[in-house]
Design an enzyme around this catalytic site. Structure first.
Site, short mmCIF file in Angstrom:
data_model
loop_
_atom_site.label_atom_id
_atom_site.label_comp_id
_atom_site.label_asym_id
_atom_site.label_seq_id
_atom_site.Cartn_x
_atom_site.Cartn_y
_atom_site.Cartn_z
N HIS A 172 0.84 -1.20 0.00
CA HIS A 172 0.00 0.00 0.00
C HIS A 172 0.87 1.24 0.00
O HIS A 172 1.84 1.34 0.77
CB HIS A 172 -0.91 0.01 1.23
CG HIS A 172 -1.73 1.28 1.34
ND1 HIS A 172 -1.54 2.21 2.34
CD2 HIS A 172 -2.72 1.76 0.57
CE1 HIS A 172 -2.38 3.20 2.18
NE2 HIS A 172 -3.12 2.96 1.11
N SER A 173 0.56 2.19 -0.88
CA SER A 173 1.28 3.46 -0.95
C SER A 173 2.78 3.20 -1.19
O SER A 173 3.14 2.49 -2.12
CB SER A 173 1.03 4.27 0.33
OG SER A 173 1.62 5.55 0.25
N MET A 174 3.64 3.75 -0.32
CA MET A 174 5.08 3.55 -0.50
C MET A 174 5.49 2.10 -0.25
O MET A 174 6.60 1.70 -0.62
CB MET A 174 5.85 4.48 0.42
CG MET A 174 5.66 5.96 0.12
SD MET A 174 6.10 6.43 -1.58
CE MET A 174 7.89 6.28 -1.53
#
Length: 983
Positions: A172-174
């Site tokens: 998720h995300s980074m």
């Protein structure tokens, strides 16, 4: 003078407030979120055996195993999945997806679902990394440390399973950047990323993050591990969703696919950055795909690609799973088994029963024709059954037949393969779409089938309805592919509205093309529609008019045109092309105009069985609020960086005045460096009127993608839009500099007041003996313990105090005592003494002018240093966060190069004890002008700075080091410059 500061500062604050409000409000308007909340009964088991014997980072991070209370046993039971959280993320974010996987596999606790009995599908063991909410988006070494820990975690996890066990990664995300950095790794089966900025770092303050992105770009192009990226759309305010799009891989075996949740079938909604992990319409598909990926016995990427395409249908990609069970042929028997429709008649079936075949004639035409079918409540080519999960027995198959006028006992028909086959929404018109906090699901969708028909040969399309049980409906028709082309100029929606009549067509689809309108991530259009009758009649339509916008392969958005809800507004936007994004996923099924900054394509879908529910015209105009909101969301970094550029221009102006005056002159008429207030006034009156048109014209130049506004090789309209953005940025950044200086004036006034209360520190005009020792100690602390950004902040606080407490010329001038003298006749000697007194007064005035100019120059340096603070603050936040979560258990990686801050330390230390104007002299380098150093800094901030903000910090450090070496080498390092003194 200060009136101009206040005026420009207030204007800047107003622009910032309006831009912030526009960005915040427009995101939810142009891409609303409708997500059903997910529920679970979570528990987490710490993997304490994953200790420092596996990695030293175990003292900083941890690994957890998710267990659904009442459903999952405590011991390992199936296949491993690893969840990697993103910036400031938590291991607990795995709970929604993990809970869905458990409850899909089990129909009740410990009882597998019947659909998984006698299959290879096993329950999943979800592991999650805990990074203590580290701010990995701001710091490259932190991102690298997470990658090292994740790689060690994979080694530990696979050691708990039989040999050759592979693992599925969810990022998720980074966390998606960390996942990609793990490749190549044969132990990783598949990677699914959610809201991950693959192509553009969300915070570009660290060069090492750019290095990680460059390495990942090579991995994304060549590594054979399948990667799927889910993007939330414009509602995601933490990253620009265009950065979420995966670049195309090199080679047929490299699977890279991006799906926007607005195009994800069964979701059709924007999904916020944090909501991506818990939005039910998304999480159940991620969980189901993970279940089936783990069940694969083959490591070939084709099987994984088929699963990913099946469970993440959307965009313009035709899923291979959707045509897997198509029959090769169909034989028409006697005349009682089929019905031939009249020419140009639409096939319309409501609540059909039994089994029957309908033959739709194909009119003779030299142009290409399209067969379109809408199906609700049934199965089309084994596609709707898998997605709908409906109990309906209605099944529909489509074939292409060639019938002669003579009756043929048996006619063999070939399967009609679709050009497009997908699920589209058909929401109720009485509520918003998507419904807030609830959204839609597959049950509110209908199957859309379309296929291009041959111009010769076959003359009928056979629609075979089987085992209909009196539910559902079907609409089908053959129509030409003529599109409505509107030749409105690109300026039309800016100055007014573009009205396009849809016409009297009764077909199921209508394509509209605006070849000259701008299609770019920086533009948002507002669209309204008019109907031939009352749009309320659309409530009885099978499929009320639905607008479809597919600007690129991964993204599609749907907008009901007849929605009765008062708050419903239609905004047309795209995510490509976009600033600073050089890669773009094009669609082979879309015309080339659709992937450039020119050309807007729309499609109206409708059953059109009611005349009053037909769309009469569409009206398009620019929505300025949403458009400015898009600008603000993408150029906030540029605004900060350009403020540094303007401060550099002020430094250039001040040093230009200093160097042109010359300090060897005996006259003090021109012997001055103006205060930042006067310098800014000169900037606003002289330089700003020149920079404004230059900022506009510079946007027309096709700079490289990473330069200036990041527009790359663009069209003229985009260049003009960029010019407007450049002017707004320059005005706003100039105002930010004014606001910053006004805040510094107020702060320094407070420090001056404190010196009156507590006394002024004693000044010393000689080099302090402990300067070298103190500097060495600071450098050692930076090299071994603290990041240089900490010293930068501390040095700024000292500099602020020095500039606030250091006496100015007017306050330091101590008038000589007045003595009464007798009135005597002046002699020649007296005349000589009088002339000597005049010389002393001139020297004293010059000394005070030098002191005041030095004070002003220091304040210019303070203003520049203050505007550099936001560029180093992110690493400070990471360091504080690391101290809070990990303490001193692990050293802080990176940022120990004291050379970045050494020039500032030397300058401020000198300013704290020196009294005169040593820093103003040319010294041994008479021919070198230091003002051009700040011109280089300004150019760096204006052009490559917005994309690579770290470059501005690097150039600023070089500039300050040059100032210290070229101007203060003798004075700052101990050879004191003597000011004129009294005889």
């Amino acid at each position: 003078m200060t009136q101009l500061l206040w005026s420009l500062g207030l204007l800047s604050l107003a622009l910032l407030w309006l831009s912030y409000k526009a960005a915040l409000e427009s995101s939810s308007l142009i891409c609303p979120q409708g997500c059903r909340m997910s529920w679970m009964s979570p528990s987490y088991v710490l993997q304490d055996e994953f200790d420092k014997s596996w990695t030293p980072l175990s003292r900083r991070y941890s690994l957890w195993l998710y267990r659904e209370v009442g459903w999952d046993p405590q011991e390992l039971q199936g296949a491993p999945v690893l969840f990697i959280p993103g910036n400031a993320g938590s291991s607990h974010q795995v709970r929604s997806i993990a809970s869905s996987a458990t409850r899909q596999y089990y129909s009740s606790p410990s009882t597998p679902s019947p659909q998984f009995v006698n299959t290879n599908v096993k329950p999943l063991d979800f592991f999650a990394l805990e990074f203590n909410e580290d701010l990995s988006a701001f710091h490259g070494p932190t991102l690298t440390a997470q990658t090292i820990y994740a790689r060690a975690a994979i080694s530990y996890i696979v050691s708990l399973y039989p040999q050759n066990t592979s693992i599925t990664i969810l990022g998720h995300s980074m966390g998606g950047i960390v996942s990609t950095s793990l490749l190549p790794d044969p132990r990783i089966s598949t990677i699914i990323t959610m809201s991950t900025p693959h192509t553009l770092p969300p915070a570009r303050f660290d060069r090492r993050i750019d290095d990680i992105y460059r390495k990942n770009a090579d991995i994304l192009e060549t590594d054979s591990t399948p990667i799927l990226s889910l993007c939330g759309g414009a509602i995601d305010m933490q990253i620009p969703s265009e950065a979420c799009v995966l670049p195309l891989g090199k080679g047929e075996d490299v699977y890279r696919r991006t799906v926007f949740t607005t195009a994800l079938e069964g979701a059709w909604t924007g999904v916020g950055h944090l909501a991506m992990v818990w939005c039910h319409q998304v999480r159940w598909r991620v969980a189901r795909a993970a279940l089936e990926l783990a069940a694969l016995t083959s490591s070939r990427s084709q099987g994984k690609a088929k699963i990913l395409d099946e469970w993440f249908p959307g965009g313009d990609k035709l899923s291979s799973a959707s045509i897997a069970n198509i029959h090769d042929s169909f034989v028409i028997g006697n005349t009682q088994e089929y019905e031939v429709l009249p020419d140009n008649m639409k096939l319309l079936l409501k609540n059909p029963t039994g089994s029957h075949t309908y033959l739709v004639p194909i009119p003779l035409s030299s142009q290409s024709q399209l067969f379109t079918l809408y199906l609700s409540g049934g199965t089309l080519l084994q596609y709707g059954k898998r997605v709908h999960q409906l109990p309906s027995r209605l099944g529909v198959s489509i074939y292409l037949c060639s019938l002669s006028s003579d009756v043929i006992p048996e006619t063999k028909c070939a399967v009609l393969e679709p050009a497009s086959l997908k699920l589209i929404p058909n929401p109720p018109l009485s509520r918003p779409f998507p419904l807030p906090d609830e959204g839609t699901d597959e049950s509110e969708g209908i199957v859309m089938f379309s296929a291009e028909l041959p111009t010769t040969g076959e003359n009928h399309v056979a629609v075979r309805v089987e085992e209909a049980d009196g539910t559902g409906w079907l609409v089908a028709a053959v129509e030409d592919t003529t599109e409505i082309v509107n030749q409105a100029r690109w300026t039309a929606p800016f100055t007014g509205s573009v009205v396009v009549p849809v016409g009297d067509r009764t077909g199921l689809t209508q394509d509209l093309f605006f070849p000259d309108l701008i299609s770019d991530a920086l533009m948002v259009y507002w669209l309204t529609s008019t109907f031939k009758g009352d749009s309320a009649a659309c409530t009885a339509a099978l499929l009320p008019p639905l607008l479809s916008h597919t600007p690129s392969a991964p993204e599609t958005s749907y907008h009901p045109l007849a929605l009765a809800h008062a708050s419903h507004q239609i905004f047309i936007h795209t995510h490509a092309p976009a600033p600073y994004i050089s890669t773009f996923v094009s669609s082979s099924d879309l015309p080339s105009e659709a992937v450039s900054s020119y050309g807007l394509r729309l499609k109206v879908l409708a059953s059109n069985e009611h005349q009053s529910c037909k769309v009469d015209a569409l009206v398009i105009r620019v929505d300025w609020g949403a458009t400015i909101g898009r600008w603000a969301a993408r150029y906030w970094t540029a605004c900060v960086i350009w403020s540094v550029a303007i401060a550099s221009v002020l430094m250039w102006s001040a040093i230009k005045e200093m160097e042109e005056t010359g300090w060897d002159h005996k006259s003090c008429q021109r012997c001055s460096v103006s205060s930042p207030t006067l310098t800014f006034h000169g900037y606003a009156k002289g330089y700003l009127p020149i920079l404004l048109p230059l900022a506009f014209l510079a946007a027309l130049v096709p700079w490289p993608t990473g330069w200036y506004l990041g527009l790359g090789w663009h069209s003229l309209p985009i260049g003009l839009v960029g010019g407007c953005i450049g002017i707004l940025l320059l005005v706003t950044s100039s105002g930010l500099v004014a606001v910053t200086w006004l805040m510094l004036i107020c702060t320094m006034a407070v420090t001056q007041r404190l010196t009156v209360i507590f006394g002024r520190p004693r000044e010393d005009t000689s080099v302090r003996r402990n300067t070298v020792l103190s500097m060495s100690l600071v450098f050692a602390l930076i090299f071994f313990f603290v990041p240089w950004q900490v010293a930068f902040l501390g040095n700024w606080l000292i500099f602020l105090w020095v500039c606030g407490t250091k006496p100015s010329a007017t306050k330091s001038a101590n008038p000589a005592p007045v003595e009464a003298v007798p009135l005597v006749h002046r002699t020649t000697a007296g005349d000589t003494h009088s002339r000597g007194g005049e010389s002393d007064d001139a020297d004293s005035s010059r000394s005070l002018a030098v002191l005041q100019s030095t004070h002003n120059l220091y304040r210019h340096f303070l203003l520049l240093k203050t505007l550099l603070l936001p560029l180093v603050a992110p690493v400070l936040a990471v360091w504080v966060r690391t101290l809070y979560t990990a303490g001193l258990t692990t050293p802080f990686d990176g940022d120990h190069n004291f050379l970045f801050v050494a020039p500032w330390l030397i300058l401020v230390d000198y300013a704290s004890w020196a009294k005169g104007g040593d820093i103003l002299t040319r010294g041994a380098y008479e021919s070198l002008s230091i003002r051009w150093l700040f011109a280089i800094l300004a150019i760096t901030a204006f052009f490559p700075g917005p994309r690579g903000t770290f470059r501005v910090v690097d150039v600023a450090a070089i500039c300050m080091a040059s100032v210290v070496l070229l101007r203060g080498r003798a004075s700052l390092l101990g050879d004191k410059y003597s000011l004129p003194r009294r005889a």
